[in-house]
Write a protein that holds these residues in place. Structure first.
Motif, PDB file in Angstrom:
ATOM      1  N   THR A 243     -17.945 -34.223   2.775  1.00  0.00           N
ATOM      2  CA  THR A 243     -17.995 -32.785   3.019  1.00  0.00           C
ATOM      3  C   THR A 243     -17.578 -32.449   4.447  1.00  0.00           C
ATOM      4  O   THR A 243     -16.986 -31.390   4.698  1.00  0.00           O
ATOM      5  CB  THR A 243     -19.405 -32.244   2.722  1.00  0.00           C
ATOM      6  OG1 THR A 243     -19.809 -32.689   1.422  1.00  0.00           O
ATOM      7  CG2 THR A 243     -19.430 -30.741   2.744  1.00  0.00           C
ATOM      8  N   VAL A 244     -17.868 -33.332   5.379  1.00  0.00           N
ATOM      9  CA  VAL A 244     -17.358 -33.165   6.752  1.00  0.00           C
ATOM     10  C   VAL A 244     -15.838 -33.036   6.711  1.00  0.00           C
ATOM     11  O   VAL A 244     -15.247 -32.125   7.303  1.00  0.00           O
ATOM     12  CB  VAL A 244     -17.749 -34.365   7.644  1.00  0.00           C
ATOM     13  CG1 VAL A 244     -17.076 -34.255   9.007  1.00  0.00           C
ATOM     14  CG2 VAL A 244     -19.249 -34.457   7.817  1.00  0.00           C
ATOM     15  N   ASN A 245     -15.199 -33.951   5.991  1.00  0.00           N
ATOM     16  CA  ASN A 245     -13.734 -33.949   5.916  1.00  0.00           C
ATOM     17  C   ASN A 245     -13.210 -32.693   5.228  1.00  0.00           C
ATOM     18  O   ASN A 245     -12.193 -32.127   5.642  1.00  0.00           O
ATOM     19  CB  ASN A 245     -13.245 -35.183   5.158  1.00  0.00           C
ATOM     20  CG  ASN A 245     -13.570 -36.486   5.873  1.00  0.00           C
ATOM     21  OD1 ASN A 245     -14.000 -36.481   7.030  1.00  0.00           O
ATOM     22  ND2 ASN A 245     -13.395 -37.601   5.193  1.00  0.00           N
ATOM     23  N   LEU A 246     -13.884 -32.255   4.181  1.00  0.00           N
ATOM     24  CA  LEU A 246     -13.437 -31.066   3.450  1.00  0.00           C
ATOM     25  C   LEU A 246     -13.442 -29.837   4.351  1.00  0.00           C
ATOM     26  O   LEU A 246     -12.459 -29.091   4.416  1.00  0.00           O
ATOM     27  CB  LEU A 246     -14.331 -30.842   2.223  1.00  0.00           C
ATOM     28  CG  LEU A 246     -14.110 -29.542   1.440  1.00  0.00           C
ATOM     29  CD1 LEU A 246     -12.676 -29.425   0.960  1.00  0.00           C
ATOM     30  CD2 LEU A 246     -15.085 -29.463   0.260  1.00  0.00           C
ATOM     31  N   ILE A 247     -14.543 -29.616   5.058  1.00  0.00           N
ATOM     32  CA  ILE A 247     -14.636 -28.444   5.935  1.00  0.00           C
ATOM     33  C   ILE A 247     -13.598 -28.519   7.055  1.00  0.00           C
ATOM     34  O   ILE A 247     -12.884 -27.544   7.331  1.00  0.00           O
ATOM     35  CB  ILE A 247     -16.059 -28.337   6.526  1.00  0.00           C
ATOM     36  CG1 ILE A 247     -17.079 -28.054   5.417  1.00  0.00           C
ATOM     37  CG2 ILE A 247     -16.123 -27.251   7.608  1.00  0.00           C
ATOM     38  CD1 ILE A 247     -18.532 -28.173   5.861  1.00  0.00           C
ATOM     39  N   ALA A 248     -13.496 -29.681   7.681  1.00  0.00           N
ATOM     40  CA  ALA A 248     -12.571 -29.829   8.810  1.00  0.00           C
ATOM     41  C   ALA A 248     -11.116 -29.727   8.361  1.00  0.00           C
ATOM     42  O   ALA A 248     -10.296 -29.081   9.036  1.00  0.00           O
ATOM     43  CB  ALA A 248     -12.815 -31.163   9.513  1.00  0.00           C
ATOM     44  N   ASN A 249     -10.771 -30.346   7.242  1.00  0.00           N
ATOM     45  CA  ASN A 249      -9.385 -30.295   6.762  1.00  0.00           C
ATOM     46  C   ASN A 249      -8.975 -28.875   6.392  1.00  0.00           C
ATOM     47  O   ASN A 249      -7.830 -28.466   6.622  1.00  0.00           O
ATOM     48  CB  ASN A 249      -9.203 -31.219   5.552  1.00  0.00           C
ATOM     49  CG  ASN A 249      -9.308 -32.688   5.907  1.00  0.00           C
ATOM     50  OD1 ASN A 249      -9.455 -33.035   7.082  1.00  0.00           O
ATOM     51  ND2 ASN A 249      -9.248 -33.556   4.916  1.00  0.00           N
ATOM     52  N   ALA A 250      -9.904 -28.113   5.814  1.00  0.00           N
ATOM     53  CA  ALA A 250      -9.598 -26.725   5.469  1.00  0.00           C
ATOM     54  C   ALA A 250      -9.365 -25.895   6.724  1.00  0.00           C
ATOM     55  O   ALA A 250      -8.424 -25.093   6.789  1.00  0.00           O
ATOM     56  CB  ALA A 250     -10.746 -26.136   4.649  1.00  0.00           C
ATOM     57  N   MET A 251     -10.211 -26.095   7.733  1.00  0.00           N
ATOM     58  CA  MET A 251     -10.035 -25.334   8.969  1.00  0.00           C
ATOM     59  C   MET A 251      -8.721 -25.675   9.646  1.00  0.00           C
ATOM     60  O   MET A 251      -8.000 -24.786  10.125  1.00  0.00           O
ATOM     61  CB  MET A 251     -11.225 -25.585   9.904  1.00  0.00           C
ATOM     62  CG  MET A 251     -12.515 -24.941   9.401  1.00  0.00           C
ATOM     63  SD  MET A 251     -13.941 -25.192  10.494  1.00  0.00           S
ATOM     64  CE  MET A 251     -13.419 -24.297  11.966  1.00  0.00           C
ATOM     65  N   LEU A 252      -8.373 -26.969   9.681  1.00  0.00           N
ATOM     66  CA  LEU A 252      -7.111 -27.368  10.304  1.00  0.00           C
ATOM     67  C   LEU A 252      -5.922 -26.767   9.567  1.00  0.00           C
ATOM     68  O   LEU A 252      -4.975 -26.262  10.201  1.00  0.00           O
ATOM     69  CB  LEU A 252      -7.001 -28.896  10.322  1.00  0.00           C
ATOM     70  CG  LEU A 252      -5.706 -29.466  10.909  1.00  0.00           C
ATOM     71  CD1 LEU A 252      -5.537 -29.046  12.371  1.00  0.00           C
ATOM     72  CD2 LEU A 252      -5.688 -30.990  10.786  1.00  0.00           C
ATOM     73  N   ALA A 253      -5.943 -26.808   8.235  1.00  0.00           N
ATOM     74  CA  ALA A 253      -4.831 -26.269   7.458  1.00  0.00           C
ATOM     75  C   ALA A 253      -4.651 -24.777   7.724  1.00  0.00           C
ATOM     76  O   ALA A 253      -3.516 -24.293   7.890  1.00  0.00           O
ATOM     77  CB  ALA A 253      -5.055 -26.516   5.968  1.00  0.00           C
ATOM     78  N   MET A 254      -5.748 -24.036   7.790  1.00  0.00           N
ATOM     79  CA  MET A 254      -5.638 -22.592   8.037  1.00  0.00           C
ATOM     80  C   MET A 254      -5.224 -22.294   9.474  1.00  0.00           C
ATOM     81  O   MET A 254      -4.456 -21.351   9.722  1.00  0.00           O
ATOM     82  CB  MET A 254      -6.969 -21.908   7.717  1.00  0.00           C
ATOM     83  CG  MET A 254      -7.294 -21.847   6.233  1.00  0.00           C
ATOM     84  SD  MET A 254      -8.709 -20.752   5.874  1.00  0.00           S
ATOM     85  CE  MET A 254     -10.042 -21.652   6.645  1.00  0.00           C
ATOM     86  N   LEU A 255      -5.717 -23.075  10.430  1.00  0.00           N
ATOM     87  CA  LEU A 255      -5.335 -22.850  11.821  1.00  0.00           C
ATOM     88  C   LEU A 255      -3.856 -23.149  12.053  1.00  0.00           C
ATOM     89  O   LEU A 255      -3.220 -22.547  12.927  1.00  0.00           O
ATOM     90  CB  LEU A 255      -6.201 -23.712  12.742  1.00  0.00           C
ATOM     91  CG  LEU A 255      -7.658 -23.247  12.886  1.00  0.00           C
ATOM     92  CD1 LEU A 255      -8.512 -24.339  13.496  1.00  0.00           C
ATOM     93  CD2 LEU A 255      -7.732 -21.969  13.722  1.00  0.00           C
ATOM     94  N   ARG A 256      -3.317 -24.093  11.277  1.00  0.00           N
ATOM     95  CA  ARG A 256      -1.890 -24.400  11.394  1.00  0.00           C
ATOM     96  C   ARG A 256      -1.021 -23.330  10.731  1.00  0.00           C
ATOM     97  O   ARG A 256       0.176 -23.265  10.976  1.00  0.00           O
ATOM     98  CB  ARG A 256      -1.603 -25.790  10.801  1.00  0.00           C
ATOM     99  CG  ARG A 256      -2.032 -26.916  11.733  1.00  0.00           C
ATOM    100  CD  ARG A 256      -1.819 -28.275  11.117  1.00  0.00           C
ATOM    101  NE  ARG A 256      -1.948 -29.334  12.134  1.00  0.00           N
ATOM    102  CZ  ARG A 256      -2.030 -30.630  11.871  1.00  0.00           C
ATOM    103  NH1 ARG A 256      -2.019 -31.039  10.584  1.00  0.00           N
ATOM    104  NH2 ARG A 256      -2.137 -31.513  12.850  1.00  0.00           N
TER     105      ARG A 256
END
Length: 396
Positions: A243-256
């Motif tokens: 779940t750490v990875n899910l939250i972080a990966n989603a934030m990175l994708a949107m920030l990019r």
């Protein structure tokens, strides 16, 4: 093999693409087939003769015949078992993850997220991992299991070391990893810690999963202490690392793609699509393993009983035969689908909880900080299977 090279963690997708374009990768000497196309991976996960018990593999059977102890830490979690043991253990644990129980956690999760964002608001910056994506799932799984949150620093390192054990180093190379002793020490420590906690819950039960599993055992439900320890061990690691990875990966994708960040800030109802597209585009679990329980055929590939099947889920999710513009993060795509939570009897037990935690966190952080931008490049852990970041700075 390039898969195992930590230098590819920041962007493994070009490597996955080359493997996928070559079709199934067969390593006969290792009794291994690597699948990277969506249809093949989907077939493996759904096949009734796909086994999860690693001791059924030809290579492991050989190591056992040579006297090697292949499970030095004892009973594995039910994720690595087949029926009937898998069915029995999963049924007992599943009561803690049914949608009604998970939904009841939402007010507490919302309060946790708001508190975490309050702490970083004045500073004007956020590290996605240490300030939000890591502490939230840890707090939730600790509460569910009945693990004291103040003990988190003790088990966080053990958990991180054990997560590396999911990487297919031995399967691919046939050799032991350099840190095998460190993993054994971490595993022994964590299981010892859980045994002490079980002893405490026997004398003073609480409204938590450990107490519930003890009660099931004492009610004659054929649950041994080793199985309780293995189950808690699995949930403690799988319950927060992914779940750490899910939250972080989603934030990175949107920030990019700042338009996606703004879109969610303006329309919180988009969050479910953002979560599912993250599961497809940059999944928290990048690969999975199964054993051929009998002779079987996947696509045009014939496998013998005991062969190992590695599914590169992250490669399959970008298969152009299955997805239009597969490399583009697009929550608005029609019919988002993925294999990130698995299929069949091993479908992720914690999927409803992971979706809830990610949804609450992503809605809150975009609404609170609609103008957030990336403050530096992400730093990745060496893990292959549970690929994720160590840090991701964000300017609020």
């Amino acid at each position: 093999m390039q898969l195992l090279d930590p230098s590819n963690r920041a962007d493994p997708y070009p490597v996955y693409e080359r493997i996928r374009e070559s079709g199934p990768l067969l390593l006969p000497e290792a009794h291994l087939a690597v699948f990277s196309r969506f249809r093949d991976c989907d077939d493996v996960l759904r096949h009734p003769d796909s086994a999860s018990d690693g001791t059924k593999s030809t290579m492991v059977q050989r190591r056992m015949a040579e006297g090697e102890v292949v499970r030095p830490l004892g009973t594995p979690g039910f994720l690595f078992l087949d029926p009937p043991d898998h069915t029995r253990l999963r049924r007992l644990v599943s009561k803690a993850f049914v949608p009604k129980v998970v939904k009841a956690l939402e007010p507490d999760i919302t309060a946790m997220v708001d508190d975490m964002l309050d702490r970083v608001a004045d500073a004007g910056r956020l590290d996605v991992i240490s300030d939000l994506a890591y502490p939230l799932p840890v707090a939730v799984i600790c509460r569910l299991l009945g693990v004291p949150l103040e003990d988190e620093p003790k088990f966080s390192r053990a958990s991180a070391v054990l997560a590396q054990a999911l990487d297919p180093f031995i399967t691919v190379t046939g050799e032991m990893p350099d840190n095998v002793d460190e993993r054994l020490q971490a595993g022994d420590w964590l299981r010892g810690y859980l045994r002490e906690l079980i002893d405490l819950r026997r004398s003073a039960p609480r409204d938590d999963l450990i107490s519930g599993l003890i009660a099931a055992e004492e009610a004659g439900d054929q649950l041994t202490e080793d199985e309780i320890v293995a189950t808690c061990n699995l949930l403690l690691i799988a319950g927060h690392e992914t779940t750490v990875n899910l939250i972080a990966n989603a934030m990175l994708a949107m920030l990019r793609q700042p338009g996606q960040w703004t879109a969610l800030a303006n329309d919180p109802s988009r969050v479910a699509a953002v979560v599912e597209e993250t599961m497809r585009h940059d999944p928290p679990v990048q690969l999975a393993m199964r054993i051929a329980g009998e002779d079987l055929t996947i696509g045009s590939t014939r496998l013998a009983k005991g062969d190992t099947m590695m599914m590169l889920l992250a490669a399959a999710h970008r298969d152009p035969e299955a997805f239009d513009r597969p490399d583009v993060f697009d929550p608005d795509r029609d019919g988002i689908r993925h294999l990130g939570f698995g299929k069949g009897p091993h479908f992720c037990l914690g999927a409803p909880l992971a979706r809830l935690e990610a949804s609450v966190a992503l809605r809150a952080v975009t609404a609170r900080f609609p103008g957030a931008t990336i403050g530096g490049e992400p730093v990745y852990k060496p893990n292959l299977t549970l690929r994720g970041m160590e840090s991701l700075p964000v300017t609020l």
